[in-house]
Design an enzyme around this catalytic site. Sequence first.
Site, short mmCIF file in Angstrom:
data_model
loop_
_atom_site.label_atom_id
_atom_site.label_comp_id
_atom_site.label_asym_id
_atom_site.label_seq_id
_atom_site.Cartn_x
_atom_site.Cartn_y
_atom_site.Cartn_z
N PHE A 123 2.13 7.68 2.41
CA PHE A 123 1.74 7.78 1.00
C PHE A 123 0.45 7.00 0.81
O PHE A 123 0.37 5.81 1.15
CB PHE A 123 2.83 7.24 0.06
N ASP A 210 -4.07 1.20 5.65
CA ASP A 210 -3.69 1.13 4.24
C ASP A 210 -2.69 -0.01 4.07
O ASP A 210 -1.52 0.11 4.44
CB ASP A 210 -3.08 2.48 3.81
N LYS A 239 -2.32 -3.30 -5.43
CA LYS A 239 -1.01 -3.86 -5.79
C LYS A 239 -1.01 -5.38 -6.02
O LYS A 239 -1.42 -5.82 -7.08
CB LYS A 239 0.03 -3.45 -4.75
C1 LIG Z 1 0.66 2.49 0.96
C2 LIG Z 1 0.16 2.90 -0.40
N1 LIG Z 1 -1.07 3.39 -0.53
C3 LIG Z 1 -1.56 3.75 -1.74
C4 LIG Z 1 -0.80 3.65 -2.88
C5 LIG Z 1 -1.39 4.07 -4.21
O1 LIG Z 1 -1.66 2.95 -4.98
P1 LIG Z 1 -1.88 3.09 -6.55
O2 LIG Z 1 -0.58 3.52 -7.16
O3 LIG Z 1 -2.33 1.72 -6.99
O4 LIG Z 1 -2.95 4.11 -6.76
C6 LIG Z 1 0.50 3.15 -2.79
C7 LIG Z 1 1.36 3.07 -3.98
O5 LIG Z 1 2.55 3.05 -3.93
C8 LIG Z 1 0.99 2.76 -1.52
O6 LIG Z 1 2.23 2.28 -1.37
#
Ligand SMILES: Cc1ncc(COP(=O)(O)O)c(C=O)c1O
Length: 386
Positions: A123, A210, A239
């Site tokens: 994700f 990520d 986050k």
């Molecule tokens: C690993 C990862 N990347 C990207 C995101 C996306 O982040 P945002 O919701 O701040 O756009 C998330 C959100 O859960 C995530 O867990």
Amino acid sequence: MPTYARQAVTFERGEGAWLWDTDGNRYLDALAGIAVCNLGHSHPAVHQALSEQSRTLIHTSNLYGVPLQERLADQLCHLSGMDNVFFCNSGTEANEAAIKIARKFGHGKGVECPIVVSMNKSFHGRTLGALSATGNPKVKQGFEPLLAGFIHVDYDDMATLTTLVESNASIVAILVEPVQGEGGVNMPSPHYLNDIRALCDRHDLLMMVDEIQTGIGRTGQFLAYQHNDILPDVCTLAKALGNGVPIGACLSHGKAAAVLTAGNHGSTFGGNPLACSAALAVLHELSSTDLIAEARRKGQQIHDRLAHSLADNRHVVTIRHKGLMIGIELDTPCSTLVAQALEKNLLINVTADNVIRLLPPLIIDDEQIAFLTDTLSSLIHTHFAN
Ligand SMILES: Cc1ncc(COP(=O)(O)O)c(C=O)c1O
């Protein structure tokens, strides 16, 4: 718009690991706003930074120097080993910056249609670029045409990834989560990130990590790739960086750090003084306490207590954890547990249908850990009896 299936509760106050609803009931937050409030709710240092900064200067735009942004970038580079930072406002935007770096890097070496490899069950966010990188067909459905230039392979499958890279000269980058959060708290084999690093080095690819969910102390290191003693070329954060104040960051190193130049990318709000003041308070708090080391101990403690109390439950397949990122996999869908836990004043999450995900704040204490593990085991035994 009805984009969220919300739980039937509304919170109006938080302190540490606790939240209070509008009727005054208290809940233990074992999710920390989905890995955001790592220091707990309403942390005094964040409150003080925001209050002082909002009295001084909130926003000027990126047309001018932003000293707090420079200070935050310096500290992030120091803590991560990276060279420079682009600031934005969320995780998905941080990944958009990473994807743009990968594509421009590819064009720079003569690749006409650069391809980023990402993982099944990953994700990376909801904007179209990050969504295209995401390896979950369910969240992509209905939004076609997605962006071209992505290939997905199974997580932790080094053989397939290697064969793919060796056979496709258009691949310019590999994007990977150190632990897959939304995908089910999936932990790769210990050497996975090292092997991806080596593969990227052999083929002149960018390794893009990520760390949006795993970063800022969550797994027991400031960044999860530090467990592997490697440096990626690109690292994305969001986050917990602002402990609830929206801020994202795309960090880059070496050859990746020189890719984007003036006019290539931007954000009106990205890295404004208010958001940076919160993030600086977070970094100060983490570096002046032993919270990150404690995340390792507390994660182990939660794991061990659950492993003990759930040992005889045949529906529990496995309990995975890295620091305070914990997944309890059942052999059956279990999302009903979220509402059942709420009735017992406990906030949890279920991801990938059958994995209970715990992301408690790093400040959770022993008594709260006992409440969390006792309440959760009793719920699992009640609703998933042998
Ligand atoms: C690993 C990862 N990347 C990207 C995101 C996306 O982040 P945002 O919701 O701040 O756009 C998330 C959100 O859960 C995530 O867990």
